[in-house]
Design a protein around this motif. Structure first.
Motif, mmCIF file in Angstrom:
data_model
loop_
_atom_site.group_PDB
_atom_site.id
_atom_site.type_symbol
_atom_site.label_atom_id
_atom_site.label_comp_id
_atom_site.label_asym_id
_atom_site.label_seq_id
_atom_site.Cartn_x
_atom_site.Cartn_y
_atom_site.Cartn_z
ATOM 1 N N TYR A 44 88.882 -20.917 21.539
ATOM 2 C CA TYR A 44 90.226 -20.521 20.773
ATOM 3 C C TYR A 44 90.055 -20.480 19.177
ATOM 4 N N GLU A 45 89.407 -21.573 18.729
ATOM 5 C CA GLU A 45 89.340 -21.828 17.289
ATOM 6 C C GLU A 45 88.375 -20.577 16.735
ATOM 7 N N SER A 46 87.390 -20.294 17.482
ATOM 8 C CA SER A 46 86.850 -19.056 17.020
ATOM 9 C C SER A 46 87.522 -17.748 17.044
ATOM 10 N N ILE A 47 88.260 -17.654 18.132
ATOM 11 C CA ILE A 47 89.101 -16.462 18.194
ATOM 12 C C ILE A 47 90.245 -16.145 16.828
ATOM 13 N N LEU A 48 90.610 -17.726 16.450
ATOM 14 C CA LEU A 48 91.775 -17.544 15.659
ATOM 15 C C LEU A 48 90.964 -17.310 14.252
#
Length: 149
Positions: A44-48
């Motif tokens: 999720y952090e990478s997508i954010l």
């Protein structure tokens, strides 16, 4: 996942779609920085991180819960928005299982709404492996099927 779009009350109109198209034109990518038993995935952090550039186009998003449904809202500074709903599936009936399901759902909802690739296209190889036909070419697959008949 179902998406609802409306043009009443200033929602889901041309400004939002123009901004989304411009953002997608930047070709945002999420790094596959997580690893589990099934291989690498975009966290999720990478997508954010990939989604951060959307703010420059007047786009923002949020996630809210409605019982077991994750509602992801993609909004434009004009007031127009899109809404997506996806049921959160928990592998265990406790807080940890539900939290894991929420994380998974948020990751895939926002990546889908913004058009951020989070999974490498393997041209169906994973499906071949899961059916016991891994490492087969189209040609030798058809030869094997013909011999079986």
């Amino acid at each position: 996942m179902t998406e609802q779009t409306t043009t009443t009350n200033g929602r889901g109109g041309p400004e939002l779609f123009k901004a989304l198209a411009e953002f997608q034109g930047t070709r945002p990518r999420a790094a596959k920085d997580g690893k589990n038993n099934f291989g690498k995935f975009a966290t999720y952090e990478s997508i954010l991180e990939a989604a951060q550039a959307a703010h420059g186009f007047g786009l923002s998003f949020t996630h809210i819960m409605d019982e077991d449904m994750m509602i992801t809202i993609l909004a434009h500074s004009s007031g127009q928005c899109l809404e997506s709903r996806m049921r959160v599936l928990a592998d265990r009936q406790n807080a940890h299982g539900f939290g894991s399901g929420m994380s998974y759902t948020k990751r895939y909802c926002i990546a889908a709404m913004l058009g951020i690739p989070a999974v490498e296209d393997d041209d169906g190889n994973a499906a071949m492996t899961s059916t016991g036909h891994g490492n087969q070419t189209k040609k030798n697959w058809r030869q094997k099927e013909a011999k079986a008949k």
